[in-house]
Design a protein around this motif. Structure first.
Motif, PDB file in Angstrom:
ATOM      1  N   ARG A 118      -1.235  11.033  -7.880  1.00  0.00           N
ATOM      2  CA  ARG A 118      -1.768  10.620  -9.178  1.00  0.00           C
ATOM      3  C   ARG A 118      -1.849   9.103  -9.270  1.00  0.00           C
ATOM      4  N   VAL A 119      -0.776   8.418  -8.863  1.00  0.00           N
ATOM      5  CA  VAL A 119      -0.755   6.957  -8.929  1.00  0.00           C
ATOM      6  C   VAL A 119      -1.777   6.375  -7.953  1.00  0.00           C
ATOM      7  N   MET A 120      -1.909   6.997  -6.774  1.00  0.00           N
ATOM      8  CA  MET A 120      -2.888   6.527  -5.796  1.00  0.00           C
ATOM      9  C   MET A 120      -4.308   6.646  -6.351  1.00  0.00           C
ATOM     10  N   ALA A 121      -4.585   7.764  -7.007  1.00  0.00           N
ATOM     11  CA  ALA A 121      -5.920   7.968  -7.580  1.00  0.00           C
ATOM     12  C   ALA A 121      -6.202   6.976  -8.699  1.00  0.00           C
ATOM     13  N   ALA A 122      -5.170   6.602  -9.442  1.00  0.00           N
ATOM     14  CA  ALA A 122      -5.334   5.655 -10.545  1.00  0.00           C
ATOM     15  C   ALA A 122      -5.414   4.210 -10.062  1.00  0.00           C
ATOM     16  N   ASN A 123      -5.037   3.973  -8.792  1.00  0.00           N
ATOM     17  CA  ASN A 123      -5.020   2.619  -8.251  1.00  0.00           C
ATOM     18  C   ASN A 123      -5.722   2.592  -6.893  1.00  0.00           C
ATOM     19  N   PRO A 124      -7.048   2.791  -6.896  1.00  0.00           N
ATOM     20  CA  PRO A 124      -7.777   2.838  -5.627  1.00  0.00           C
ATOM     21  C   PRO A 124      -7.933   1.428  -5.031  1.00  0.00           C
ATOM     22  N   GLY A 125      -8.292   1.405  -3.789  1.00  0.00           N
ATOM     23  CA  GLY A 125      -8.585   0.138  -3.127  1.00  0.00           C
ATOM     24  C   GLY A 125      -7.657  -0.124  -1.970  1.00  0.00           C
ATOM     25  N   THR A 126      -8.135  -0.936  -1.050  1.00  0.00           N
ATOM     26  CA  THR A 126      -7.354  -1.248   0.141  1.00  0.00           C
ATOM     27  C   THR A 126      -7.148  -2.741   0.327  1.00  0.00           C
ATOM     28  N   THR A 127      -7.596  -3.527  -0.626  1.00  0.00           N
ATOM     29  CA  THR A 127      -7.363  -4.967  -0.518  1.00  0.00           C
ATOM     30  C   THR A 127      -5.879  -5.247  -0.726  1.00  0.00           C
ATOM     31  N   PRO A 128      -5.404  -6.370  -0.249  1.00  0.00           N
ATOM     32  CA  PRO A 128      -3.992  -6.690  -0.470  1.00  0.00           C
ATOM     33  C   PRO A 128      -3.597  -6.647  -1.951  1.00  0.00           C
ATOM     34  N   LYS A 129      -4.459  -7.132  -2.831  1.00  0.00           N
ATOM     35  CA  LYS A 129      -4.162  -7.120  -4.272  1.00  0.00           C
ATOM     36  C   LYS A 129      -4.090  -5.679  -4.784  1.00  0.00           C
ATOM     37  N   ALA A 130      -5.058  -4.841  -4.391  1.00  0.00           N
ATOM     38  CA  ALA A 130      -5.071  -3.444  -4.848  1.00  0.00           C
ATOM     39  C   ALA A 130      -3.837  -2.707  -4.339  1.00  0.00           C
ATOM     40  N   LEU A 131      -3.461  -2.936  -3.104  1.00  0.00           N
ATOM     41  CA  LEU A 131      -2.272  -2.287  -2.558  1.00  0.00           C
ATOM     42  C   LEU A 131      -1.010  -2.767  -3.266  1.00  0.00           C
ATOM     43  N   SER A 132      -0.965  -4.030  -3.609  1.00  0.00           N
ATOM     44  CA  SER A 132       0.180  -4.570  -4.345  1.00  0.00           C
ATOM     45  C   SER A 132       0.313  -3.896  -5.712  1.00  0.00           C
ATOM     46  N   VAL A 133      -0.802  -3.734  -6.384  1.00  0.00           N
ATOM     47  CA  VAL A 133      -0.799  -3.072  -7.697  1.00  0.00           C
ATOM     48  C   VAL A 133      -0.361  -1.616  -7.538  1.00  0.00           C
ATOM     49  N   TYR A 134      -0.872  -0.943  -6.507  1.00  0.00           N
ATOM     50  CA  TYR A 134      -0.502   0.446  -6.248  1.00  0.00           C
ATOM     51  C   TYR A 134       0.995   0.572  -5.974  1.00  0.00           C
ATOM     52  N   PHE A 135       1.528  -0.270  -5.086  1.00  0.00           N
ATOM     53  CA  PHE A 135       2.947  -0.185  -4.751  1.00  0.00           C
ATOM     54  C   PHE A 135       3.828  -0.468  -5.964  1.00  0.00           C
ATOM     55  N   GLU A 136       3.427  -1.393  -6.793  1.00  0.00           N
ATOM     56  CA  GLU A 136       4.200  -1.670  -8.013  1.00  0.00           C
ATOM     57  C   GLU A 136       4.151  -0.468  -8.954  1.00  0.00           C
ATOM     58  N   ALA A 137       2.988   0.147  -9.088  1.00  0.00           N
ATOM     59  CA  ALA A 137       2.853   1.319  -9.959  1.00  0.00           C
ATOM     60  C   ALA A 137       3.709   2.481  -9.447  1.00  0.00           C
ATOM     61  N   VAL A 138       3.701   2.708  -8.131  1.00  0.00           N
ATOM     62  CA  VAL A 138       4.526   3.769  -7.559  1.00  0.00           C
ATOM     63  C   VAL A 138       6.004   3.464  -7.802  1.00  0.00           C
TER      64      VAL A 138
END
Length: 66
Positions: free
Chosen positions: A12-32
């Protein structure tokens, strides 16, 4: 209270935070992290509670067999 399975939460968090850029991954990891940290704290508390129950059980059984 029924909890969302961890794998489902991550999806769910991955779907809400798509992208593979360093910034997008940072946002995803923080959300998880924000989603999983409370679950980890709850698990730690539950383990501590169960360890206390087991300890009391063993103490009671030792006294009963004396």
């Amino acid at each position: 209270m029924k909890r969302e399975p961890v794998d489902q939460l991550i999806e769910r968090v991955m779907a809400a935070n798509p992208g593979t850029t360093p910034k997008a991954l940072s946002v995803y990891f923080e959300a998880v992290h924000q989603e999983l940290a409370p679950l980890a704290r709850d698990l730690e508390a539950e383990v501590a509670r169960l360890e206390e129950v087991v300890s009391e059980f063993h103490s009671h059984n030792k006294e009963a067999t004396r």
